[in-house]
Design an enzyme around this catalytic site. Structure first.
Site, PDB file in Angstrom:
ATOM      1  CG  ASP A  60      -1.951   1.082   1.256  1.00 20.82           C
ATOM      2  OD1 ASP A  60      -3.009   0.797   0.693  1.00 20.82           O
ATOM      3  OD2 ASP A  60      -1.861   2.255   1.403  1.00 20.82           O
TER       4      ASP A  60
ATOM      5  CG  ASN B 287      -4.169  10.678  -6.288  1.00 23.39           C
ATOM      6  OD1 ASN B 287      -3.562  10.722  -7.278  1.00 23.39           O
ATOM      7  ND2 ASN B 287      -5.072   9.713  -5.952  1.00 23.39           N
TER       8      ASN B 287
ATOM      9  CG  HIS C 197      -6.615  12.219  -9.697  1.00 20.54           C
ATOM     10  ND1 HIS C 197      -7.043  11.420  -8.699  1.00 20.54           N
ATOM     11  CD2 HIS C 197      -7.382  13.421  -8.981  1.00 20.54           C
ATOM     12  CE1 HIS C 197      -7.828  11.618  -7.653  1.00 20.54           C
ATOM     13  NE2 HIS C 197      -8.232  13.057  -7.958  1.00 20.54           N
TER      14      HIS C 197
ATOM     15  CG  ASP D  67      -3.509   7.774 -13.128  1.00 17.99           C
ATOM     16  OD1 ASP D  67      -4.112   7.351 -11.805  1.00 17.99           O
ATOM     17  OD2 ASP D  67      -4.277   8.119 -13.995  1.00 17.99           O
TER      18      ASP D  67
ATOM     19  CD  GLU E  77      -4.543   3.916  -1.799  1.00 17.35           C
ATOM     20  OE1 GLU E  77      -4.539   4.235  -0.543  1.00 17.35           O
ATOM     21  OE2 GLU E  77      -5.055   3.819  -2.911  1.00 17.35           O
TER      22      GLU E  77
END
Length: 361
Positions: A220, A228, A233, A237, A263
């Site tokens: 994680d 973000n 975003h 990514d 994530e």
């Protein structure tokens, strides 16, 4: 009314119909080896799947007993597949160099036998090779059979890949997770596999693999929401893509790498014991910590891991154990790796007979 000649489709078409009912890449590859062995009437055929660094490969060998009866060669019911990770043999390296230079299959005559090596291509790159021996040079018909099957194999595996891969990272998606857990449990319990797949019998066979345990770890990304929020975003990514890239570099070709969404990632890999698993995962955690992500610079991960054994058959139970270890890592400072077994032994968590920590299925 049909003539006798029209009563049944050609054998090759029957084989293709059987092959394309399979929805598992490994089973498809094994069935391809079996099909080629039968169509070419050869005793043994191997597939070398190369890793990205061209240093090691996975070798799968299909072997079938042939019965000689009145000049007719028939396959017996005893069929086996052996699979193992090995260093690439020098002869296979030579064949690969020949194939990449000439764009032709490698055929070498030695001791009254022809060694034949055919490339398995992906995006015009050699990602594997088929090898077998013949007592005669390949006929045009045999070459057509091989090239046709390999062409269909390439297209069909691409379709299978597309349905099983996460669109952003190219890792396996979580829909494939439970099926992979079932296969691993089967290997953990026994090396004997008898399986029908979608109504197409793949015949009795033994899948012989390395001994050892399987480890599952949930990965994680720490504070991903703030990444973000602060960088947008698109950069989020980018972090996911780069993390998946480092995963592919750090783990072996046959290790199972999943993106579960958001994530969260999962890796399943074979090890000899928990100590080895800890070293592998700690090395990966340090790689991520040291990696320089564009604009963001430093990113860390937390991990929870557990061993897969005969006591936990259900995917939900296995992922639940790892999730408890991950929760402990998150609650105690992040950027850490914890094993469920160690936390249980040291009294940091209590064992639950049934876990509902995560509901993936």
């Amino acid at each position: 009314m049909l003539n006798k000649k029209d009563a049944a489709p050609p054998s090759l078409l029957n084989k293709l119909v059987s092959l394309t009912t399979i929805r598992d890449v490994e089973l498809f590859e094994f069935s391809l080896l079996k099909t080629l062995a039968e169509l070419l009437s050869i005793h043994q055929i191997s597939m070398y799947k190369l890793d990205q660094f061209n240093t090691t490969c996975w070798l799968s060998t299909y072997s079938a007993n042939l019965i000689q009866d009145d000049d007719k060669r028939q396959f017996s019911e005893s069929q086996e597949i052996y699979t193992s990770e090995i260093m690439i043999p020098e002869e296979i390296k030579s064949a690969q160099l020949w194939i990449e230079t000439t764009k032709k299959p490698y055929i070498h005559y030695q001791e009254d036998r022809y060694l034949v090596v055919y490339p398995i291509l992906s995006l015009n790159k050699v990602e594997g090779m088929l090898t077998f021996e013949l007592s005669h040079s390949l006929t045009e018909g045999e070459m057509l059979i091989i090239s046709s099957l390999l062409s269909i194999t390439h297209n069909f595996c691409s379709l299978l890949d597309e349905s099983q891969k996460d669109k952003l990272t190219g890792l396996l998606n979580r829909q494939t997770f439970e099926a992979n857990i079932k296969k691993i449990n089967a290997l953990t319990l026994s090396s004997d596999i008898n399986q029908d797949h979608d109504g197409s019998e793949l015949n009795r066979r033994r899948l012989k693999v390395e001994t050892g345990k399987f480890c599952l770890a949930i990965i994680d990304i720490d504070d991903f929401k703030s990444i973000n929020d602060q960088f947008g975003h698109i950069m989020g990514d980018e972090v996911l893509l780069l993390l998946s890239y480092v995963m592919k570099q750090n783990f072996r070709a046959r290790d199972l790498l999943f993106r579960f969404g958001g994530e969260e990632f999962v890796v399943i890999f074979r090890v000899s014991d928990k100590e080895e698993a800890y070293k592998v995962l700690e090395r990966f955690r340090n790689k991520i910590q040291e990696y320089r992500f564009p604009q963001i610079d430093s990113v860390t991960i937390s991990m929870g891991a557990t061993l897969i054994n005969e006591l936990n058959y259900l995917a939900s139970e296995i992922i639940g154990r790892a999730d408890q270890a991950l929760y402990h890592a998150k609650q105690n400072g992040k950027n850490q790796l914890h094993f469920y077994e160690s936390l249980l032994e040291n009294g940091f968590i209590l064992e639950k007979k049934e876990t509902s920590a995560l509901n993936f299925f």
